[in-house]
Scaffold this motif. Structure first.
Motif, short mmCIF file in Angstrom:
data_model
loop_
_atom_site.label_atom_id
_atom_site.label_comp_id
_atom_site.label_asym_id
_atom_site.label_seq_id
_atom_site.Cartn_x
_atom_site.Cartn_y
_atom_site.Cartn_z
N SER A 116 0.80 -1.22 0.00
CA SER A 116 0.00 0.00 0.00
C SER A 116 0.83 1.28 0.00
N ASP A 117 2.13 1.17 0.35
CA ASP A 117 2.92 2.39 0.48
C ASP A 117 4.07 2.48 -0.51
N VAL A 118 3.98 1.78 -1.64
CA VAL A 118 4.98 1.96 -2.70
C VAL A 118 4.89 3.42 -3.17
N PRO A 119 6.04 4.12 -3.25
CA PRO A 119 6.00 5.56 -3.55
C PRO A 119 5.29 5.88 -4.86
N LEU A 120 4.37 6.83 -4.76
CA LEU A 120 3.68 7.32 -5.96
C LEU A 120 4.40 8.53 -6.54
N THR A 121 5.27 9.11 -5.74
CA THR A 121 6.09 10.23 -6.19
C THR A 121 7.52 9.98 -5.75
N GLY A 122 8.45 10.78 -6.26
CA GLY A 122 9.84 10.62 -5.89
C GLY A 122 10.67 10.11 -7.06
N PRO A 158 1.68 -8.43 -4.65
CA PRO A 158 1.52 -7.79 -3.35
C PRO A 158 1.87 -8.72 -2.19
N ALA A 159 2.12 -10.00 -2.49
CA ALA A 159 2.45 -10.96 -1.43
C ALA A 159 3.76 -10.57 -0.76
N PRO A 160 3.86 -10.77 0.55
CA PRO A 160 5.11 -10.44 1.26
C PRO A 160 6.28 -11.24 0.71
N PHE A 161 7.43 -10.61 0.57
CA PHE A 161 8.63 -11.32 0.16
C PHE A 161 9.26 -11.93 1.40
N PRO A 162 10.18 -12.90 1.25
CA PRO A 162 10.80 -13.54 2.41
C PRO A 162 11.42 -12.52 3.35
N ALA A 163 11.27 -12.75 4.64
CA ALA A 163 11.72 -11.78 5.64
C ALA A 163 13.22 -11.49 5.55
N ALA A 164 14.01 -12.47 5.11
CA ALA A 164 15.46 -12.30 5.08
C ALA A 164 15.97 -11.68 3.78
N THR A 165 15.05 -11.27 2.90
CA THR A 165 15.48 -10.73 1.61
C THR A 165 16.42 -9.54 1.79
N GLY A 166 16.06 -8.61 2.67
CA GLY A 166 16.90 -7.43 2.89
C GLY A 166 18.28 -7.80 3.39
N SER A 167 18.35 -8.79 4.29
CA SER A 167 19.64 -9.22 4.82
C SER A 167 20.50 -9.84 3.73
#
Length: 199
Positions: A116-122, A158-167
């Protein structure tokens, strides 16, 4: 889009067991080996960025990835981009840094957003909309004692990606930064185009 720390990718149980996790570690190791070999060949930065970006996309199974560099004039440059549709991207373009990216740069913490919060501007938000992006992770690339740029992975689902993706991305981009530094023959990442480093 608020900075959030990603959970650790380590299992804390020693060597990975056979299965999807083991295959993931093996794929990451192979990707890093390919990048190290590329850096050792002394390829141009533009080629290295493009290959690193594609390797990351395959590693985290993203629908789109991008590598961007912060500039001294409060802009950010798109260095490399990849997406599953093969749609061209404005590589080399600069756009102003917004508040969310400024927080990422100042805190050196990964940022997650979606659906829901993917940037619409920037910066480059039009590209996100055009690709139908619903979720994304942005991870800082650090070099020379500062946040040099960011690596972004994005998905159309929109499904959540794996929690460790960022790591996993953080580990990957850390080694990418090291490889670039080694290839550059100095202890920092390549400077902005304004300083005119040879490639």
């Amino acid at each position: 889009m608020s900075p959030q720390a990603e959970p650790s990718a380590s299992s804390g149980s020693g060597a990975p067991t056979a299965g999807p996790n083991a295959r993931g570690f093996e794929a990451e190791h192979e990707a890093l080996q390919r990048l190290a070999a590329l850096a050792a060949r002394g390829v141009r930065h533009a080629e290295f960025f493009a290959v690193a970006n594609q390797e990351l996309a395959q590693l985290v199974q993203a629908d789109a990835t991008a590598l961007l560099r912060f500039e001294p004039d409060e802009t950010i440059t798109l260095l490399a981009a990849w997406n599953t549709t093969g749609t061209s991207a404005p590589v080399g373009d600069r756009e102003p840094v917004n508040a969310a990216l400024r927080r990422l740069r100042d805190t050196a913490r990964p940022v997650r957003c979606g659906p829901s919060d993917v940037p619409l501007t920037g910066p480059f938000s039009a590209e996100l909309r055009r690709l139908g992006i619903r979720t994304a992770v942005a991870v800082p690339i650090q070099g020379g004692g500062r946040v040099w740029g960011i690596s972004v992975a994005a998905w159309q689902s929109p499904a959540p990606f794996p929690a460790a993706t960022g790591s996993r991305m953080a580990e990957f981009t850390e080694l990418v930064a090291t490889a670039i530094s080694t290839a550059d023959g100095r202890a920092e990442l390549p400077a902005s185009p304004d300083s005119g480093p040879p490639e």
